[in-house]
Design a protein around this motif. Sequence first.
Motif, mmCIF file in Angstrom:
data_model
loop_
_atom_site.group_PDB
_atom_site.id
_atom_site.type_symbol
_atom_site.label_atom_id
_atom_site.label_comp_id
_atom_site.label_asym_id
_atom_site.label_seq_id
_atom_site.Cartn_x
_atom_site.Cartn_y
_atom_site.Cartn_z
ATOM 1 N N LEU A 61 0.825 -1.204 0.000
ATOM 2 C CA LEU A 61 0.000 0.000 0.000
ATOM 3 C C LEU A 61 0.859 1.253 0.000
ATOM 4 N N MET A 62 1.841 1.307 0.912
ATOM 5 C CA MET A 62 2.681 2.491 1.019
ATOM 6 C C MET A 62 3.599 2.639 -0.189
ATOM 7 N N THR A 63 4.059 1.503 -0.749
ATOM 8 C CA THR A 63 4.904 1.556 -1.937
ATOM 9 C C THR A 63 4.128 2.117 -3.124
ATOM 10 N N ASP A 64 2.915 1.620 -3.315
ATOM 11 C CA ASP A 64 2.085 2.101 -4.423
ATOM 12 C C ASP A 64 1.808 3.594 -4.303
ATOM 13 N N PHE A 65 1.560 4.046 -3.079
ATOM 14 C CA PHE A 65 1.262 5.457 -2.874
ATOM 15 C C PHE A 65 2.489 6.318 -3.122
ATOM 16 N N ALA A 66 3.673 5.801 -2.699
ATOM 17 C CA ALA A 66 4.904 6.589 -2.813
ATOM 18 C C ALA A 66 5.331 6.788 -4.261
ATOM 19 N N VAL A 67 4.971 5.843 -5.137
ATOM 20 C CA VAL A 67 5.415 5.911 -6.530
ATOM 21 C C VAL A 67 4.981 7.208 -7.188
#
Length: 451
Positions: A24-30
């Motif tokens: 979740l956090m990786t997808d948002f950070a992209v």
Amino acid sequence: MKIQDVLLSDYGKASSIASPVNQLMTDFAVDFRDGCDINLGVGYVNERTIPHQQIQHACENVLAHPKKYRASLNYGGAQGSPNLIESLRRFYIENRIGGITEQILNNRDIIIGANGATSLLESITHLLPAGIVLTADPMYYIYCNDLGRKGFRVTAIPEDEEGLDAERLRAKLKMLGDEKAAIRFFYVVTVNNPTCTILSNTRKRELVDIVTRLSYEVGRKIPIFFDNAYSDLVHDSAVEPLASALCYDPLGIVYEIGTLSKILAPGLRIGYLIGSKGPFLNGIIQRTSDIGFSAPLINQEIASYLLDHGIEAQIQKVNTGYYQKAKQVKAWMTELLGDNVQECRGGSAGFYYYLTLVNVATDTTSDFFKFLTRTTRQEAVDGPPGSQHPKVIYIPGEHCVHSDGEMVEVGKRQFRISYGFEELPQIHTALKLMRSAIAYSHENSLGYHCT
């Protein structure tokens, strides 16, 4: 002949798939846009609480005094810097942290983790055999997910306003019957993450008593680990001073894990463990040696200097800042979210609020989540491609409650927000967007029922 891929262990296979929150956090950070998108999911401290100048000054003093801070840019010993260990002892005794006395510490060791408190938690999983771990629900999802990947069976007991529910714990232990022999340890976060529910002193003593009795019943010491990551961040003066569980520990089963990340800087990566001397602590020290010799010695010496020079004022400054933010955010939540909030926990310690909404789902498939992450596929809601409206990220309750526990259904209406990292104007904007997301969810629900 076809060459197979690298042969992975069971842990390797489990780790090759990102955990839900990690993904979740990786997808948002992209696609994160500074100055536009708002991250209320990240557990970072507020940048303004980090004493940048004091850290620079401490580093200069450490390097300028090589007799006291020996070889500070070299490798260190696996137990930790003697200077830092002594500074922690002095800090605890002089400030009566948790009611700890010199006598209590004389019977315990302090050891420094290789890479913050998380490295100590991770080391536990290598020293203790797989089995049952009991903790609170909602749970600290990062560590509990790691326990699952390591083959441990996490059993989560719902909390009440005083922390992990002791009566429910007793009932669960009774239900386990002979399986109690498979219990490996208890893991209790004193200011719970994600809820920031504060474990009361009465409940803390009760939990130690339960585990002490259980240890005698099964014929071996069962450790209970208290994670004190946020215990220095109790900023509500109405809360009773937190007592250390070490004060209630005649059997020597209590271990407390602390950190300087929240009151100084996460980047120093200073975590420590206090507990009874013996094979377990010796094993932790050896584990630290195995994975990196020690925490960076320069960081340990900087932390030692800061503990010896003005740490009390720094803690007061940090808590004053979070208290003011907690009070303002609570007022905005009352104003903007109002009766849509069934329950709100937190606000007296740490920097999280944990909300339960009324008849509004918050999981990653919900309208609430899609509105805030701009994934509704409706341009009127998301904004035009390439110039989307501001996004808001939070931690859905579905990731915070145990998948086999009692809180699965209510977890679908819960979420954690942080008032730590982002500044107040951004948090205010995020809460206004959450109000709109609730309205959007209601509209879609009415439309669904009409059809």
